[in-house]
Structures are given as C-alpha cells and as structure tokens.
Write an enzyme that holds these catalytic residues in place. Structure first.
Site, short mmCIF file in Angstrom:
data_model
loop_
_atom_site.label_atom_id
_atom_site.label_comp_id
_atom_site.label_asym_id
_atom_site.label_seq_id
_atom_site.Cartn_x
_atom_site.Cartn_y
_atom_site.Cartn_z
N ASP A 154 0.83 -1.20 0.00
CA ASP A 154 0.00 0.00 0.00
C ASP A 154 0.87 1.26 0.00
O ASP A 154 1.87 1.34 0.72
CB ASP A 154 -0.86 -0.03 1.28
CG ASP A 154 -1.95 1.02 1.27
OD1 ASP A 154 -2.83 0.96 0.40
OD2 ASP A 154 -1.93 1.91 2.15
N GLU B 83 14.01 -15.39 0.69
CA GLU B 83 14.37 -16.51 1.58
C GLU B 83 13.41 -17.68 1.37
O GLU B 83 13.66 -18.78 1.83
CB GLU B 83 14.27 -16.08 3.06
CG GLU B 83 15.39 -15.16 3.52
CD GLU B 83 15.06 -14.49 4.87
OE1 GLU B 83 14.04 -14.86 5.51
OE2 GLU B 83 15.82 -13.59 5.26
C1 GLC Z 1 -4.18 3.01 -0.75
C2 GLC Z 1 -5.41 2.14 -0.63
C3 GLC Z 1 -6.55 3.00 -0.17
C4 GLC Z 1 -6.21 3.60 1.17
C5 GLC Z 1 -4.88 4.35 1.12
C6 GLC Z 1 -4.37 4.62 2.49
O1 GLC Z 1 -4.30 3.95 -1.76
O2 GLC Z 1 -5.65 1.49 -1.83
O3 GLC Z 1 -7.74 2.28 -0.08
O4 GLC Z 1 -7.22 4.48 1.55
O5 GLC Z 1 -3.89 3.60 0.48
O6 GLC Z 1 -3.95 3.44 3.12
#
Ligand code: GLC
Ligand code: CA
Length: 553
Positions: free
Chosen positions: A216, A266
């Site tokens: 993310d 790993e």
């Molecule tokens: C990314 C995710 C989104 C979230 C953001 C903060 O863009 O896809 O859904 O709100 O990160 O974590």
C-alpha cells in the site's frame, strides 16, 4: 512494435517462481465479498465458502485487501495489529484454512501490507501519545512541535490525501503527520524498530503460506522533514517531482524494498510483491525491479479516456518499460479506490474533471453526472477482452466479472469513506464500489449473507447477481469465464505485434496466432481474417461493431 520480452509461459506448477508474471489476480475486499455468519460483514469463512466460484472464474490468484484488526476509519487500511485477523472477519486458524483451501484449488494468495501508517489504535501509537515529547515511542512516528505563538498551528500547511490538514494535534500539544486520515498516523521509516517489525510481518505471513504482498502507498515511506518545512505552494507536483518531493517517491524508499526483497527471496518459491506507487511510468520501473518489489501497478489504462490512440500509447510505453527492467506489466481497470469502470465508461467525457486526476471518485450527492449504463457495460466488456489479451498480469476487482455498476445512490448517512468526511462532502468517496456482492436474484442481501449488508445494496443488484448470469451465455460472467479459459491456453510472456487497420481500432497479434481487435470508433469495421473465438458484444455479420473487442485465432 515487436517485443522480445523473455518468454515466460503460464504454468500450473505451484513451485514456479515466475507465476505472477502472467497471472490473473482477483481482488477481494473481504468485508464485502461473502458473509458466513449473517452479521452483515463479509468474512474469511465467507471467502472459503466461495472458493469454488473463484475456481470457476479461471483466475490464478486472489489478492485480499486488509483483514487485520481495525476500527475501519479507512476500510481496514488503518491497521491495529499487522499479525492478526480482525475478530469480525475470523481468526488466524480461519486464515490458515483459507490458505489451504485456495492452494488446494490451485490458487495463489496475495495479502495487502500497509507500511506507510498504522492506525491510531495500534499499540505503538497509543504508547507514543502516552509518552513524552522526544521519547523513543514518539520516534516511531513523525511528531513535530506546532507553529504560532502557542504552538497551536500545524507545523506546515500540507493537506492530507483525503482533504484537511495532514497534521493532527495530541493532548500535550505536539502534532503528528498523517498523509491520509487522522486515524492513520505516518510511521517514521528512519526508525530501526519500524523497519525490523515489517520484516517480521513479511515473515509471519510468508511462513503461513502467503504467496505475495500488495504494498500500500509504496512510494510514501521515506520523507524529508528537514526544517523549515516548505509551504504546499512550494512543493513540486507529485507527478513531476522525480524524487524532489519531500513526501512522495524519494530515492531512499528503494533501500527498504531491497531489504524486503532479501526476506521475500528466503522463501521457495520467492514471495512476490506488487507496489501501489502513484509515480510517473518511468519511475515505476524502480519499484518493479528484481532487487526491489518485482512488480508495480500501472494505473495508466484505468485513467485513459476511451480512445484507441491513448490506449495504444499506454500499452506501448508500459510494455517497453516492463521489458527494460525484466518485470512484467500490470493492467487494471477497477479496484476498491475508484468508480467501477462499467460506470466510468458510461459517464460523459468530462464531468468537470470529477473522475480525472487518478481518483475517479464521484462527486457528492446530487451532483453525479448521468450514467449511460448500456454504453458503460459495452465498453467495459470490450476493455476487459483487450486487457486480457495483453502480455503481463491482469488485476480484476470483485464484481467486475458481473459488469457491476457503481452504487451512486448510497444515502449520505450510510457513507463510510473518510474521503467523504474529510472533503466535507465534496467527494462522495469510494463506498459505491465497495457494496457487498449480489450472489442471488433475491433474498435478504442478495445472497451475500443471511443477514443484512454493511453498505446498502440497491434493488437493481439482483439483476447483476451470479445467479442471474450463471446460465446465460451472453452474460458478463460467462464472458469473463470464457475469456479466462481461452487466455489460459494462449497467454505467454512474449510481446505483441500491432497491425494497423484503421486509426480507431486497436489490433494486435500474440504468439500462436492469437489476435485481439477492438473497435473504438462509431461505425462497424471489417473483421480481420481468422476464426472468431470470442467477442465482447454480438458481431454484425463479418463486421465488428462499435465498442467491441473480438479475439480470433
Ligand atoms: C491506498 C489504498 C486505499 C487507502 C490508502 C491509504 O491507496 O488502496 O484504499 O485508503 O492507500 O492506506
Ligand atoms: Ca460476517
């Protein structure tokens, strides 16, 4: 253009280290997929009960959005504990059962990892707030003194992605940085304990059999907070910053991923990773390098207008980049953050910029543009056949195989997305693509579960349900199933050759004589030579109608 990318054919060998290169990955938003216990929230047992459905689609892997303990300030992207399952979704042993069920069905599992921020309920943040200024506990986050005579003004005028200030104040007067919601304090990646803990998390899930990770906001971890902090008006545009922005896409972030890659390697086979990094195409390659995460999302097609020239430019650029750095391209039209593409393609061309800018979130209540549902679905079906004929991996979002439309009519009182609240309603947010799936034509929550649904499903949902489409050869569900089955036999890692027919068509061949042709124009065009194996809309004799893709061999 002929691409000479390494030939990597699809393989059903579970030990294949390259499985992700040509994979079709299906994203599950767990709270909205299937509810096993009737509490209105989807859960892990719900997913287990639908493994057969996943197999019937013909996908290769599942990507699970966060299922970790969370107060859901941001749909689970506010994580309280990275190494556990939210009790409302199940237990670690349910998770193990899910891994076994997916692997038993020949499917891989990718999980989401959220390293830029924890939730404000994470024990580290609780400890930081309870600890004094300058403490080791605060050093795991980004705390600063405020400005103004009494320090009650934020350290800078930066905005959060969801709107409002990127700083929030703690009871003792200090401020902490949150690029997203205030419940998502940003971690300090200069802190060794933070770095080590994420390595532990990678090992924790890899040891449990997870095959890969979706990372993310992968481009935000390293920040330059040298004082004085620049004002937002002095910041470079994110998309053009080339490493010069204090918050996004800094060079130092790649050191982190080199460390992660060593851990992922790993394992046998090595665990895959795909970066969510909103950076220009040329800078994406770094995230996707073999000593980094290995693959990165490419949202360029998602953001492109329905136009043959624009699509072709995106495809050419991304195939060339993937080839240059030995990765494979990714393609995506929908996910949990954008308006479903069957709706986007039905919007007027420029609804005042509402779905531009990479967000594609509808405007707030009452200001949505009119959607041409028929055109939207027709183009969505044409788009997916085009995408599935491309070299690289395709990411599908739950419900798109049903041709599901965005739920634009959610009442304001039921909205959950922090983007709605922090923008004070200017953006409606992302709940409309997160409404629980319809499995049956009728019944309470359309077969999602035996209870209600945590986001209200509209009455028209039943007509899009799996049950409504199952036996219908012309349904979108049938189209996806057939397309994935045909692709399975034909997909290789090798490139494509363009054939120039008319400027409003995109026509290319793949190794083995597989051809894909899409008509973006207003009038039907001649079909090329060959036997048609699939088309996204009925053909008109020997002609390919508007907004239609056909595959031929
Ligand atoms: C990314 C995710 C989104 C979230 C953001 C903060 O863009 O896809 O859904 O709100 O990160 O974590
Ligand atoms: Ca449930």
């Amino acid at each position: 253009m002929t691409s000479t990318a390494t030939l990597v054919t699809r393989s059903d060998d579970p030990s294949d280290p390259d499985w992700w290169r040509q994979a079709v990955v299906y994203q599950i938003y767990p709270r909205s997929f299937a509810d096993s216990n009737g509490d209105g929230v989807g859960d892990l047992q719900g997913i287990i009960s639908r493994v057969q459905y996943l197999t019937s689609l013909g996908i290769d892997a599942v990507w699970l959005s966060p299922f970790y303990p969370s107060a859901l300030a941001d749909g689970g992207y506010d994580v309280d504990d990275y190494r556990d399952v939210d009790p409302r979704l199940g237990t670690l042993s349910d998770f193990d059962e899910l891994v076994a069920a997916l692997h038993g069905a020949g499917l891989k599992l990718i999980v989401d990892i959220v390293p830029n921020h924890t939730s404000n309920l994470h024990e580290w943040f609780q400890e930081a707030v309870a600890s004094p200024k300058g403490s080791a506990a605060r050093d795991r986050y980004i705390f600063r003194d405020g400005t103004g005579a009494d320090g009650n003004e934020p350290p800078s005028d930066w905005d959060s992605v969801f709107g409002g200030s990127a700083w929030a104040q703690t009871p003792d007067g200090q401020w902490y940085l949150h690029l997203f919601a205030a419940e998502q304090p940003d971690l300090n990646w200069g802190n060794a304990e933070v770095r080590d803990d994420f390595l532990t998390t990678l090992r924790f899930w890899s040891d449990r059999g997870v095959d890969g990770f979706r990372v993310d906001v992968a481009h935000a971890l390293v920040k330059d907070l040298t004082e004085p902090l620049p004002s937002k008006s002095a910041l470079p545009r994110q998309s053009e910053s080339n490493g010069a922005h204090p918050l996004w896409d800094r060079e130092g972030v790649h050191e982190i991923y080199t460390e992660w890659r060593k851990v992922l390697n790993e394992y046998d086979p090595p665990r895959s990773a795909v970066a969510e990094a909103f950076v220009p195409a040329a800078r994406r390659a770094r995230y996707a390098s073999a000593d980094g995460l290995g693959q990165a999302f490419n949202f360029d097609l998602l953001q492109a207008d329905w136009d043959s020239g624009k699509f072709r430019a995106v495809i050419e650029e991304n195939l060339a980049l993937a080839e240059e750095n030995g990765s494979s391209s990714t393609w995506v039209f929908s996910n949990h953050d954008v308006v479903r593409h069957a709706t986007r393609y039905g919007l007027p061309t420029d609804p005042e910029g509402a779905w531009q800018d990479g967000k594609a979130w509808l405007l707030s209540n009452g200001t949505e543009p009119t959607v041409d549902v028929e055109q939207g679905l027709r183009r969505a079906r044409a788009a997916v056949l085009l995408m599935l004929a491309l070299p690289g991996s395709a990411y599908l979002y739950q419900g798109e195989e049903l041709g599901l439309q965005e739920v634009g009519e959610l009442p304001a009182a039921s909205l959950q997305d922090p983007a709605y609240f922090r923008s004070k309603g200017a953006e409606k947010g992302r709940d409309g693509c997160r409404v629980p799936l319809p499995w049956t034509i009728g019944g309470l929550s359309f077969g999602f579960g035996s209870g209600g649904s945590h986001l209200l499903q509209p009455t028209w949902f039943g007509s899009y349900s799996v049950e409504a489409q199952e036996g219908d050869p012309s349904s979108t569900l049938s189209l996806y199933r057939k397309a994935l089955a045909v692709r399975r036999g034909l997909q290789t890692g090798a490139g494509l050759d363009w054939i120039d027919d008319t400027e409003w068509a995109l026509h290319f061949t793949r190794p083995g004589g597989w051809q894909s042709v899409t008509n973006f124009g207003a009038a039907p065009i001649e079909l090329p030579e060959g036997a048609v194996v699939l088309s996204s809309s009925p053909l008109e004799g020997a002609k390919l109608p508007t907004d239609t893709t056909a595959w031929l061999i």
